[in-house]
Design an enzyme around this catalytic site. Sequence first.
Site, PDB file in Angstrom:
ATOM      1  CE  LYS A   1      -3.896   2.154   0.056  1.00  0.00           C
ATOM      2  NZ  LYS A   1      -5.264   1.708   0.213  1.00  0.00           N
ATOM      3  CB  SER A  48      -3.808  -0.746  -2.953  1.00  0.00           C
ATOM      4  OG  SER A  48      -4.432  -1.936  -3.385  1.00  0.00           O
TER       5      SER A  48
END
Length: 369
Positions: free
Chosen positions: A159, A229
């Site tokens: 992330k 992400s």
Amino acid sequence: MQAGVHRFSLPDPGDVSALATAIVEGIIDPEAIIAVIGKTHGNGLVNDYTRGYLSQSLSLLIGQATGQPPETVCKRVPFIFSGGVEGVLSPHYTVFTASPDTVPSAHKALAIGVAFTPDLRPEEVGRQRQIDLTAEAVAEAMRKASIDAADDVHFVQVKGPAFAQADIASSVADGHPPATDNPGKLMGYGRAASALGVGRALGHIAEERSVAEAVLKDFSLFSPVASISAGVEVRCNEVVVIGLSQKWSGNLTIAHALMADALDLSGIHAMLAELGFDRGAQISAAESRRIKAAFVKCEASRDGLVRGKAHTMLNDGDMDQQRHIRGAVGAIIASVLGDTALFVSGGAEHQGPDGGGLVSLIVERAGRS
């Protein structure tokens, strides 16, 4: 060590009562929690604040249970959430634990390691520093997990940061323009650079080719296990490496498969057979209970075609292509697994074959209920 994988339904991003109950009942030791990955109700884009809301809810709960400030919890536990549960997909979060275990393992078992890069500035996203720092963090997480070989890594979730327009404008004013002045496109640059870093760390991409000049340009370069992400709720790259190690014990294992395109199920069926599932179009409800977590990365093909026929996902001005592809591929994979609590993420730049993607499953070993 022994890994635990616990998947919980998410009624809304503020409702973490299922984990709270598991802690109170002694099912989960809050001190043993090392990562949480999940899907929230938002749109998965720059202005998706459901991800940060869930991170806050979980850090408060774990902090209360451990006596640690929430800020301290966030520095040791990656909270990695992807917004967007289109179609049949179900909001959920998966809690990973690591507990001491003195029982020797007869086989390689599920192993998990985490690491964090230093914070990144807008002008560093999508560029060489993000590639290099991600590669270093993946290597660190592998060491922590005692995973000795890159072939034993079956899923790497990262992330990374996203930035709002004001952050980008501030960098430009300071004389440090980012790779793009579009917040949504900058997310794509960050995902792509991070994927190249994962690929370099695991030997999927040669060091001399994992360079900023290749970001969003050379799509022949990809990692078959990277899932990246981005979100405004983080400022560094949070890295979770999941694989197999002889130094871990337990009855959980992991495997992965590639998708050549959005309709490709051949690799998934082969992976299910390898994991001991009965062959068939859809696994049975009884067998589906063996699945502890499922991760899918996908993307609309850039040529506008799926097996020679046109798709409109890249032309839609009302809905981002990621939302289209998550709903479509999510339904396809759910129909095979008989399960809708899947981590399905769009934006698969350099993550699996271009226009395709990857699937990774954590399951109980066959032969045990």
